[in-house]
Design a protein around this motif. Structure first.
Motif, PDB file in Angstrom:
ATOM      1  N   ALA A  89       0.834  -1.207   0.000  1.00 48.97           N
ATOM      2  CA  ALA A  89       0.000   0.000   0.000  1.00 48.97           C
ATOM      3  C   ALA A  89       0.869   1.258   0.000  1.00 48.97           C
ATOM      4  CB  ALA A  89      -0.929  -0.009   1.203  1.00 48.97           C
ATOM      5  N   LEU A  90       1.950   1.255   0.763  1.00 51.03           N
ATOM      6  CA  LEU A  90       2.851   2.413   0.785  1.00 51.03           C
ATOM      7  C   LEU A  90       3.483   2.633  -0.585  1.00 51.03           C
ATOM      8  CD1 LEU A  90       4.531   4.568   2.498  1.00 51.03           C
ATOM      9  CD2 LEU A  90       6.314   2.849   2.298  1.00 51.03           C
ATOM     10  N   CYS A  91       3.997   1.584  -1.185  1.00 53.31           N
ATOM     11  CA  CYS A  91       4.644   1.718  -2.496  1.00 53.31           C
ATOM     12  C   CYS A  91       3.649   2.183  -3.547  1.00 53.31           C
ATOM     13  CB  CYS A  91       5.299   0.397  -2.898  1.00 53.31           C
ATOM     14  SG  CYS A  91       6.719  -0.038  -1.871  1.00 53.31           S
ATOM     15  N   ARG A  92       2.446   1.636  -3.519  1.00 52.00           N
ATOM     16  CA  ARG A  92       1.411   2.071  -4.469  1.00 52.00           C
ATOM     17  C   ARG A  92       1.064   3.540  -4.263  1.00 52.00           C
ATOM     18  NH1 ARG A  92      -3.503  -0.153  -4.101  1.00 52.00           N
ATOM     19  NH2 ARG A  92      -3.912   0.430  -6.243  1.00 52.00           N
ATOM     20  N   ALA A  93       0.987   3.976  -2.996  1.00 50.16           N
ATOM     21  CA  ALA A  93       0.673   5.381  -2.720  1.00 50.16           C
ATOM     22  C   ALA A  93       1.761   6.302  -3.260  1.00 50.16           C
ATOM     23  CB  ALA A  93       0.495   5.579  -1.218  1.00 50.16           C
ATOM     24  N   LEU A  94       3.013   5.898  -3.157  1.00 52.95           N
ATOM     25  CA  LEU A  94       4.104   6.720  -3.666  1.00 52.95           C
ATOM     26  C   LEU A  94       4.116   6.763  -5.193  1.00 52.95           C
ATOM     27  CD1 LEU A  94       6.913   5.740  -1.162  1.00 52.95           C
ATOM     28  CD2 LEU A  94       5.775   7.965  -1.367  1.00 52.95           C
ATOM     29  N   GLY A 153       1.420   6.801  -6.947  1.00 48.93           N
ATOM     30  CA  GLY A 153       0.315   7.676  -7.335  1.00 48.93           C
ATOM     31  C   GLY A 153      -0.931   6.914  -7.719  1.00 48.93           C
ATOM     32  N   GLY A 154      -1.927   7.665  -8.133  1.00 47.14           N
ATOM     33  CA  GLY A 154      -3.242   7.112  -8.430  1.00 47.14           C
ATOM     34  C   GLY A 154      -3.275   6.089  -9.549  1.00 47.14           C
ATOM     35  N   GLY A 155      -2.315   6.110 -10.432  1.00 48.59           N
ATOM     36  CA  GLY A 155      -2.284   5.149 -11.528  1.00 48.59           C
ATOM     37  C   GLY A 155      -1.525   3.882 -11.211  1.00 48.59           C
ATOM     38  N   ALA A 156      -1.141   3.683  -9.955  1.00 48.96           N
ATOM     39  CA  ALA A 156      -0.395   2.481  -9.574  1.00 48.96           C
ATOM     40  C   ALA A 156      -1.241   1.238  -9.819  1.00 48.96           C
ATOM     41  CB  ALA A 156       0.011   2.558  -8.107  1.00 48.96           C
ATOM     42  N   PRO A 157      -0.606   0.144 -10.210  1.00 42.14           N
ATOM     43  CA  PRO A 157      -1.377  -1.076 -10.475  1.00 42.14           C
ATOM     44  C   PRO A 157      -1.960  -1.660  -9.193  1.00 42.14           C
ATOM     45  CG  PRO A 157       0.974  -1.536 -10.569  1.00 42.14           C
ATOM     46  CD  PRO A 157       0.829  -0.052 -10.420  1.00 42.14           C
ATOM     47  N   ALA A 158      -3.061  -2.353  -9.355  1.00 47.18           N
ATOM     48  CA  ALA A 158      -3.689  -3.034  -8.222  1.00 47.18           C
ATOM     49  C   ALA A 158      -2.820  -4.211  -7.805  1.00 47.18           C
ATOM     50  CB  ALA A 158      -5.087  -3.514  -8.597  1.00 47.18           C
ATOM     51  N   ALA A 159      -2.595  -4.347  -6.512  1.00 41.34           N
ATOM     52  CA  ALA A 159      -1.805  -5.462  -5.981  1.00 41.34           C
ATOM     53  C   ALA A 159      -2.034  -5.543  -4.484  1.00 41.34           C
ATOM     54  CB  ALA A 159      -0.326  -5.267  -6.284  1.00 41.34           C
ATOM     55  N   TRP A 160      -1.980  -6.774  -3.948  1.00 47.22           N
ATOM     56  CA  TRP A 160      -2.091  -6.990  -2.514  1.00 47.22           C
ATOM     57  C   TRP A 160      -0.793  -7.490  -1.912  1.00 47.22           C
ATOM     58  CZ3 TRP A 160      -6.017  -5.381   0.425  1.00 47.22           C
ATOM     59  CH2 TRP A 160      -7.220  -5.082  -0.203  1.00 47.22           C
ATOM     60  N   THR A 161      -0.001  -8.216  -2.688  1.00 48.34           N
ATOM     61  CA  THR A 161       1.245  -8.798  -2.174  1.00 48.34           C
ATOM     62  C   THR A 161       2.436  -8.182  -2.899  1.00 48.34           C
ATOM     63  OG1 THR A 161       1.387 -10.610  -3.781  1.00 48.34           O
ATOM     64  CG2 THR A 161       0.037 -10.996  -1.784  1.00 48.34           C
ATOM     65  N   PRO A 162       3.619  -8.258  -2.298  1.00 44.47           N
ATOM     66  CA  PRO A 162       4.799  -7.746  -2.993  1.00 44.47           C
ATOM     67  C   PRO A 162       5.017  -8.410  -4.357  1.00 44.47           C
ATOM     68  CG  PRO A 162       5.304  -8.028  -0.677  1.00 44.47           C
ATOM     69  CD  PRO A 162       3.936  -8.635  -0.909  1.00 44.47           C
TER      70      PRO A 162
END
Length: 143
Positions: free
Chosen positions: A110-115, A117-126
């Motif tokens: 979640a932290l990496c996706r937030a950094l 930005g809004g276009g980050a791919p959907a993911a739950w695991t590393p």
């Protein structure tokens, strides 16, 4: 409040900030052993003309540190030599407006996706994030 955010956004744009995501296999919590070996954790390194800032969610704590290295230091290569898989550089994206707040847990992904930005791919695991960002599992830590 919104003026402050605009100043921060403008400062990161002017600094030419890039985001690098590093993936590793160390698990400090027993439940992390359920995740794919080699992809049990991820964190972000933000580079700009002045140097590097690392954002790493640890168990019960968020670590944000400006590293005492010169601006031209090749941190991604350092991490690769240390055995991590590193993807990047990515340009931080704009936030996307949402009607409701996220109910997802605050994790390393979640932290990496937030950094990113809004276009980050959907993911739950590393590992899902690694694959969604274009990583290949059989690589030798090089992109």
């Amino acid at each position: 409040m919104s003026t402050r955010r605009l100043v921060h956004r403008r400062a990161t744009d002017e600094a030419g900030q890039t985001v690098w995501i590093a993936f590793g296999g160390v698990a400090d919590q027993p439940w992390l052993h359920l995740l794919r070996p080699g992809f049990r954790h991820c964190f972000a390194a933000l580079g700009d003309e002045a140097g590097w800032t690392v954002a790493e969610p640890l168990s019960g704590r968020l670590l944000v540190a400006r590293l005492p290295v010169p601006g031209g230091f090749d941190l991604p290569s350092f991490y690769r030599r240390a055995g991590l898989r590193v993807l990047g550089p990515f340009t931080p994206g704009e936030p996307l407006p949402q009607r409701l707040p996220s109910i997802a847990p605050f994790t390393c992904v979640a932290l990496c996706r937030a950094l990113l930005g809004g276009g980050a791919p959907a993911a739950w695991t590393p590992f899902q994030l690694f694959r969604a960002l274009g990583g290949k599992e059989k690589e030798n830590n090089h992109i």
